[in-house]
Design a protein around this motif. Structure first.
Motif, short mmCIF file in Angstrom:
data_model
loop_
_atom_site.label_atom_id
_atom_site.label_comp_id
_atom_site.label_asym_id
_atom_site.label_seq_id
_atom_site.Cartn_x
_atom_site.Cartn_y
_atom_site.Cartn_z
N ILE A 179 -10.66 7.71 -5.38
CA ILE A 179 -9.82 8.90 -5.17
C ILE A 179 -9.69 9.61 -6.50
O ILE A 179 -9.49 8.98 -7.55
N GLN A 180 -9.83 10.92 -6.45
CA GLN A 180 -9.74 11.72 -7.67
C GLN A 180 -8.81 12.89 -7.41
O GLN A 180 -8.82 13.49 -6.33
N THR A 181 -8.02 13.22 -8.40
CA THR A 181 -7.19 14.42 -8.33
C THR A 181 -7.69 15.40 -9.38
O THR A 181 -8.22 15.00 -10.42
N ARG A 182 -7.53 16.67 -9.08
CA ARG A 182 -7.90 17.69 -10.06
C ARG A 182 -6.98 18.88 -9.89
O ARG A 182 -6.51 19.17 -8.79
N LYS A 183 -6.72 19.54 -10.99
CA LYS A 183 -5.86 20.72 -10.98
C LYS A 183 -6.74 21.95 -11.13
O LYS A 183 -7.77 21.92 -11.80
N TYR A 184 -6.32 23.03 -10.47
CA TYR A 184 -7.05 24.28 -10.58
C TYR A 184 -6.08 25.43 -10.32
O TYR A 184 -4.95 25.23 -9.88
N THR A 185 -6.52 26.63 -10.62
CA THR A 185 -5.74 27.84 -10.36
C THR A 185 -6.41 28.59 -9.23
O THR A 185 -7.62 28.87 -9.28
N GLY B 10 -3.58 33.08 -8.81
CA GLY B 10 -3.00 32.64 -10.07
C GLY B 10 -2.04 31.47 -9.95
O GLY B 10 -1.38 31.12 -10.93
N ASN B 11 -1.95 30.86 -8.77
CA ASN B 11 -1.05 29.72 -8.57
C ASN B 11 -1.73 28.42 -8.98
O ASN B 11 -2.91 28.22 -8.68
N ASN B 12 -0.99 27.55 -9.64
CA ASN B 12 -1.52 26.24 -10.00
C ASN B 12 -1.52 25.34 -8.76
O ASN B 12 -0.52 25.27 -8.04
#
Length: 119
Positions: free
Chosen positions: A72-78, A82-84
């Protein structure tokens, strides 16, 4: 330890894309029945890279029973507004056919190998 094993069916045919750096990648959703419930299904986002992606794209079709091993992997993006955001997905490192020969024949191949690239 971050290990996950799933048994399910892809909701679409798996398509391969190529990144700008030339790596093969496949993203798809795996429909997985809950263990003690006939009526509940989880829809798990899966990403596969390079040889695993190429294997899945070549041999696996929508609705075919497969087993996926990975993490399982998590990643952040916009997002485009423009919302995180944060995404949670399974990164598949191995894939196996899990259905009977009829399922594999439905994929159009009489030879149906498993993909075990180690890890």
């Amino acid at each position: 330890m971050n290990n996950v094993s799933l048994l399910g069916r892809p909701t679409t045919d798996i398509e391969i894309r190529t990144t700008t750096s030339g790596k093969s990648v496949a993203s798809f959703t795996l429909a997985v029945k809950r263990q003690y419930s006939k009526d509940e299904t989880d829809w798990i986002p899966v990403v596969a890279w390079e040889k695993t992606a190429e294997f899945l794209g070549k041999y696996v079709r929508k609705g075919q029973m497969i087993a996926i091993a990975g993490s399982i992997q998590t990643r952040k993006y916009t997002d485009k507004n423009g919302n995180n955001r944060q995404a949670v997905e399974v990164v598949a490192t191995n894939a196996y056919f899990a259905g009977d020969k009829v399922d594999n024949a439905a994929a159009g191949d009489s030879y149906a190998p498993s993909m075990d690239i180690g890890g």
